[in-house]
Design a protein around this motif. Sequence first.
Motif, mmCIF file in Angstrom:
data_model
loop_
_atom_site.group_PDB
_atom_site.id
_atom_site.type_symbol
_atom_site.label_atom_id
_atom_site.label_comp_id
_atom_site.label_asym_id
_atom_site.label_seq_id
_atom_site.Cartn_x
_atom_site.Cartn_y
_atom_site.Cartn_z
ATOM 1 N N ASP A 1 0.826 -1.201 0.000
ATOM 2 C CA ASP A 1 0.000 0.000 0.000
ATOM 3 C C ASP A 1 0.867 1.261 0.000
ATOM 4 O O ASP A 1 0.591 2.230 -0.717
ATOM 5 C CB ASP A 1 -0.925 0.020 1.223
ATOM 6 C CG ASP A 1 -2.098 -0.943 1.081
ATOM 7 O OD1 ASP A 1 -2.113 -1.713 0.103
ATOM 8 O OD2 ASP A 1 -2.981 -0.925 1.951
ATOM 9 N N ASN B 1 -3.964 -4.083 5.138
ATOM 10 C CA ASN B 1 -3.537 -3.537 3.854
ATOM 11 C C ASN B 1 -4.486 -3.965 2.746
ATOM 12 O O ASN B 1 -5.023 -5.078 2.772
ATOM 13 C CB ASN B 1 -2.127 -4.025 3.526
ATOM 14 C CG ASN B 1 -1.080 -3.439 4.440
ATOM 15 O OD1 ASN B 1 -0.677 -2.298 4.285
ATOM 16 N ND2 ASN B 1 -0.640 -4.225 5.424
ATOM 17 N N GLN B 2 -4.668 -3.087 1.765
ATOM 18 C CA GLN B 2 -5.482 -3.422 0.608
ATOM 19 C C GLN B 2 -4.706 -4.330 -0.348
ATOM 20 O O GLN B 2 -5.251 -5.267 -0.910
ATOM 21 C CB GLN B 2 -5.902 -2.138 -0.130
ATOM 22 C CG GLN B 2 -6.818 -1.228 0.674
ATOM 23 C CD GLN B 2 -8.172 -1.850 0.949
ATOM 24 O OE1 GLN B 2 -8.761 -2.489 0.070
ATOM 25 N NE2 GLN B 2 -8.658 -1.701 2.166
#
Length: 222
Positions: A37, A69-70
């Motif tokens: 990210d 986190n994406q």
Amino acid sequence: MFNKVLVAEDLDSISIAVVQILEELSISEIHHAKYCDDALLKIKKAILDDSPYDLLISDLSFKADHRENQLTSGEALIAAAKKTQPDIKTIVFSIEDKSFRIKSLFNNLGINAYVSKGRNSIPELKKTVENVFSDGTRIISTALSHVLNNKSIFEIEAYDISLLKLLSIGLTLDEIANEFKKNGITPNGSSSIEKRINKLKIYFKANNATHLVAIAKDLGLI
């Protein structure tokens, strides 16, 4: 030589070694991110500052911790980076050796080079950075050169990877069809998707969809 390079790596010992060889190449700006990210945010900010990165060097695996986190993998980071900055050069520096996964990095994400971590990988990475800068051809570690010549891997397409990922999270045929339609992926009819799943089951000698997903995970496809 490249002017601005971003290293995405969560192990300090490795990132220090990578930064050192980049300094030896007289690269003026070297930045580091431990999270995918953060790496993507740096790429976006660099574009806004009218000073984009020339090269992204990324690991594939990032250890999970307390932070949410994406983007949780190198593949996800590279895909997002390419969407944000299509012309950014990319080198994967990883211990991964699964043929399907490496092939997908070249064919589906368009990486420029793949260097396998090992005893002599730091000098090899240095040479690879030089070659990516001067040569547009795809570069892969000598020990893994057979990967790009394995004709059987050509049968697995980005469509199949997307399908397997949706299967792995338990979506039904109709739900997968809706996801494909929403994202403009074709064919997206339930019958077409079912035929593709059956084709994959035959190809991988899987007994059912669950077995197919397990095989795909073992091979590093998803």
